[in-house]
Write a protein that holds these residues in place. Structure first.
Motif, PDB file in Angstrom:
ATOM      1  N   THR A   1      49.854 -30.845  22.351  1.00 40.40           N
ATOM      2  CA  THR A   1      49.961 -31.331  21.345  1.00 40.40           C
ATOM      3  C   THR A   1      48.344 -30.726  20.623  1.00 40.40           C
ATOM      4  O   THR A   1      48.103 -30.449  19.571  1.00 40.40           O
TER       5      THR A   1
ATOM      6  N   TYR B   1      47.760 -28.415  17.338  1.00 43.25           N
ATOM      7  CA  TYR B   1      47.392 -29.102  16.194  1.00 43.25           C
ATOM      8  C   TYR B   1      46.900 -28.445  15.090  1.00 43.25           C
ATOM      9  O   TYR B   1      46.304 -27.525  15.244  1.00 43.25           O
TER      10      TYR B   1
ATOM     11  N   GLU C   1      52.909 -39.858  22.350  1.00 39.30           N
ATOM     12  CA  GLU C   1      52.312 -39.287  21.057  1.00 39.30           C
ATOM     13  C   GLU C   1      51.909 -40.522  20.024  1.00 39.30           C
ATOM     14  O   GLU C   1      51.033 -40.452  19.315  1.00 39.30           O
TER      15      GLU C   1
ATOM     16  N   THR D   1      50.923 -37.752  15.546  1.00 41.84           N
ATOM     17  CA  THR D   1      50.459 -37.182  16.944  1.00 41.84           C
ATOM     18  C   THR D   1      49.599 -38.388  17.622  1.00 41.84           C
ATOM     19  O   THR D   1      49.251 -39.188  16.703  1.00 41.84           O
TER      20      THR D   1
END
Length: 538
Positions: free
Chosen positions: A9, A13, A68, A347
């Motif tokens: 993640t 990002y 998430e 996220t």
């Protein structure tokens, strides 16, 4: 389905995700702020302890989480345990040592992969938990929407600790003492939220979808209340008689920052009570976290699969840090998580951002945030509750059949009229009983063609199938030709086997031709000798 990875993640990002995570983080912050303070008050702990736990739940656990979209913070389900524990050990700094130990235990649970036990909870129970929490949110926020704040924000048990009322009687009292100012603020806020949601669903403009409506509602609430202060003083909600506002503790001028924190007293490690308290916190917090993780995966629009073991490790680290700096125990929390998902989170950064907003509130934004009326925040939470407890969910679950609906509705009623863990336990027991009932209803089939009868075993036969099989044998008639076929049953219980063997004499006396085929005692013992190497049967 995609497996969640914190490293992936952060590595991938980008700004487009931030544009969606930021408004969600703001929405969660506005929901979490009064809950952190209310749960601390309900726990008999310093108000700052709730904010500290919220910050750690947001930033630390948010970065390390196995999900998430899950949001962690102080949990209402632990308030009674915390209050009782503080009374037992006699001091808050002694209790903090138990929080640190609980974190260590959770970390170890994650290492031994105890997260797999979350899969044992029936799907209908998880669905019931979400709906029940939605109903509880609505019922608990109605008094705040009417201006009655005798009960703490964040308390979700039916019997209320704060004022001796229960959820239903509290609503009745709130109607009796309703404040006009609070009612106006909450109604205007609800109308705005409903209208904003409809515009966002129909409009092609991204502004209505990405800008947090909860933030606008806060400004509306502050504006209306300040207007009441100037023009309609009787409706103003900030007087001593109606202290209906967020109340963040402020740091006195000249006071060092570290003076607001509490630190654990490790000298109590010689007290055996500390270890019992720590184990209780670790088990309850882990259970709530695993249940919420299952629920968050269900709500996640991206249908990502959370890592339960990673989440336990993250929760363990979070609780160690929370205990070290004076915070309450932390768990993954359904209310914050659902607000996060419905706010459009993509996220874990939305969770981290809500933690950063809490830090800002503690050190910089107290005087401004203390102007927020609780009635506008109640409107935000009522909308979250409605989305969780949509009537369509009841209808769909009912059409799925009684085996799904009964555990679902018992979970809902159990949580609404007791508390989260009792409701989950009731629903799970009913769900398991239904599984057992369904399983033992279809262990064998009976086919009759004239005088020829075939009793075919469909799966393993345990002693619970004995009454049904005995009834089937009792319906046989003289002159029948009976074949009992156990080919499909790898395991036949000893009681079942003896009953079938004993029936030979009954069949002989009644003139029934009786034959057993592949009915062998405990055949599973032989099938277990088949070993799997390299994922291939040998």
């Amino acid at each position: 389905m995609q497996r969640v990875s914190p490293v992936r993640t952060l590595r991938t990002y980008n700004l487009n995700l931030f544009r969606q995570d930021l408004p969600s983080g703001l929405s969660v912050f506005l929901v979490a702020l009064p809950l952190c303070l209310g749960i601390a008050l309900a726990s008999g702990a310093p108000l700052f302890s709730g904010l500290v736990a919220g910050v750690i739940g947001g930033i630390v656990i948010g970065l390390l989480s196995g999900s998430e979209v899950s949001v962690s913070g102080p949990a209402a389900g632990l308030a009674v345990i915390v209050a009782d524990a503080i009374a037992k050990v006699g001091a808050y700094d002694a209790f903090l040592t138990a929080v640190v130990l609980a974190g260590v235990m959770q970390f170890l649970l994650g290492l031994i992969k105890a997260g797999r036990f979350s899969s044992f909870f029936p799907d209908s129970v998880i669905k019931g938990m979400l709906v029940a929490i939605g109903i509880v949110i609505i019922l608990k926020q109605i008094p705040h929407a009417l201006g009655r704040d005798n009960d703490y924000e964040g308390e979700f048990e039916f019997q209320q600790l704060a004022d001796g009322e229960n959820t239903i009687s509290e609503i009745y009292r709130a109607i009796e003492t309703a404040s006009t100012g609070a009612v106006v603020i909450s109604l205007v806020s609800l109308i705005f939220l409903i209208g904003w949601g409809r515009i966002a669903s129909r409009s092609t403009k991204t502004f209505f979808k990405n800008f947090p409506s909860a933030l606008v509602v806060v400004f509306i609430g502050i504006g209306l209340n300040e207007f009441f202060r100037v023009s309609v003083p009787d409706w103003y909600m900030g007087t001593k008689a109606h202290q209906h506002m967020v109340q963040i503790p402020t740091i006195a001028p000249g006071q060092p920052i570290f003076s607001i924190f509490d630190f654990p007293d490790f000298s109590v490690l010689t007290n055996p009570k500390i270890y019992g308290i720590a184990a209780t916190i670790a088990l309850v917090a882990s259970l709530e976290t695993l249940l919420n993780l299952e629920a968050s995966d269900r709500l996640d629009s991206a249908k990502r699969v959370s890592s339960t073991n990673q989440e336990l490790i993250a929760q363990g680290i979070g609780n160690v840090l929370s205990g070290m700096v004076g915070g309450l125990p932390v768990t993954s929390v359904v209310v914050r998580t659902s607000a996060n998902i419905y706010g459009g989170a993509k996220t874990r950064m939305s969770t981290v951002l809500h933690g950063l907003f809490l830090v800002t509130a503690v050190f910089l934004g107290g005087p401004i945030l203390n102007l927020i009326p609780l009635s506008c925040l109640a409107a935000v939470l009522i909308m979250v509750g409605y989305k969780l407890a949509s009537p369509a969910i009841f209808k769909k679950t009912y059409h799925d059949g009684w085996s799904q609906f009964l555990p679902f509705i018992i979970t809902v009623l159990g949580i609404v009229f007791t508390d989260l863990l009792i409701g989950i336990a009731l629903g799970t027991v009913i769900g398991i009983l239904f599984v057992l009932y369904t399983n033992f209803q279809s262990t064998f089939s009976v086919f009759r063609d004239g005088r020829k009868v075939l009793i075919e075993f469909e799966k393993d036969l345990y002693f619970l199938s004995k009454p049904q099989l005995k009834e089937a044998l009792g319906l046989l008639q003289p002159g029948d030709e009976v074949l009992i076929d156990g080919t499909k049953a790898p395991f036949i219980d000893h009681d079942i086997y003896n009953m079938l063997q004993d029936y030979r004499e009954t069949a002989r006396v009644q003139g029934i031709h009786y034959e057993l085929r592949n009915v062998i005692l405990s055949r599973r013992k032989r099938t277990r000798s088949r070993v799997v190497l390299d994922d291939r049967p040998v």
